[in-house]
Design a protein around this motif. Structure first.
Motif, mmCIF file in Angstrom:
data_model
loop_
_atom_site.group_PDB
_atom_site.id
_atom_site.type_symbol
_atom_site.label_atom_id
_atom_site.label_comp_id
_atom_site.label_asym_id
_atom_site.label_seq_id
_atom_site.Cartn_x
_atom_site.Cartn_y
_atom_site.Cartn_z
ATOM 1 N N HIS A 44 0.820 -1.210 0.000
ATOM 2 C CA HIS A 44 0.000 0.000 0.000
ATOM 3 C C HIS A 44 0.854 1.261 0.000
ATOM 4 O O HIS A 44 0.344 2.350 0.223
ATOM 5 C CB HIS A 44 -0.910 0.018 1.245
ATOM 6 N N SER A 45 2.176 1.093 -0.190
ATOM 7 C CA SER A 45 3.114 2.219 -0.117
ATOM 8 C C SER A 45 2.986 2.993 1.195
ATOM 9 O O SER A 45 2.993 4.212 1.209
ATOM 10 C CB SER A 45 2.914 3.196 -1.280
ATOM 11 N N THR B 70 -1.869 6.319 0.468
ATOM 12 C CA THR B 70 -0.644 5.943 -0.228
ATOM 13 C C THR B 70 0.452 6.930 0.162
ATOM 14 O O THR B 70 0.212 8.136 0.179
ATOM 15 C CB THR B 70 -0.880 5.998 -1.751
#
Length: 176
Positions: free
Chosen positions: A27-28, A66
């Motif tokens: 999901h960064s 993000t």
């Protein structure tokens, strides 16, 4: 049932953060651990404390934007350990906070966002905290993120030697 035992939260946090890095990476979301050296051992039940950490950390990742950051802090108080899991997600409206720990409750924003969930994670967190005679508080600001602060009883200071968790002072190295 078995009596509670002394458990090093710093070890548990470390291993669960490693597990969750993979999900965070997808999901960064970056995960940051900020754990005090010589954290007091918590008096409790290992499987429950693992579930508590997993639920709070995976939730924080799930609701992070993000590029967001999830921070897990742990500090020793005089008779307890304060554990804080903070995200930079959508945050909560003040009226949602009292209902967060109800079984199956999900905020309207969580439902609208399409983020999957059962609404059970925080109910589990609450029952584990209660079983440990601790407390949990939530601070949140819509659009700014949410912080869960859990206090768990830790009646004894961290051991300095002679236990499996701590190395003998003579073997300590400066490089750690």
């Amino acid at each position: 049932s078995a009596p509670p035992s002394k458990i090093s939260l710093s070890h548990l946090i470390e291993s669960i953060m490693e597990e969750e890095e993979f999900i965070g990476g997808r999901h960064s979301v970056s995960l940051v651990a900020d754990v005090e050296d010589g954290l007091r051992p918590v008096l409790g039940y290992r499987p429950e404390l693992i579930a508590l950490l997993r639920n709070l950390i995976s939730n924080a990742i799930k609701y992070s934007p993000t590029g967001g950051k999830v921070t897990v802090r742990a500090r020793s108080g005089p008779q307890d350990v304060v554990l804080e899991v903070r995200d930079e997600g959508m945050g909560l409206a003040p009226e949602e906070i009292p209902r967060l720990f109800e079984e199956f409750y999900r905020t309207p924003a969580a439902r609208a966002s399409g983020i999957s969930g059962t609404g059970l994670g925080l109910a589990i967190v609450k029952s584990i905290v209660d079983h440990h005679k601790g407390s949990v508080a939530v601070e949140s600001e819509a659009g700014r993120g949410t912080s869960f602060r859990v206090r768990l009883p830790a009646p004894d200071p961290a051991p300095t030697w002679g236990t499996a968790d701590a190395r003998h002072p003579a073997t300590e190295t400066e490089t750690e």
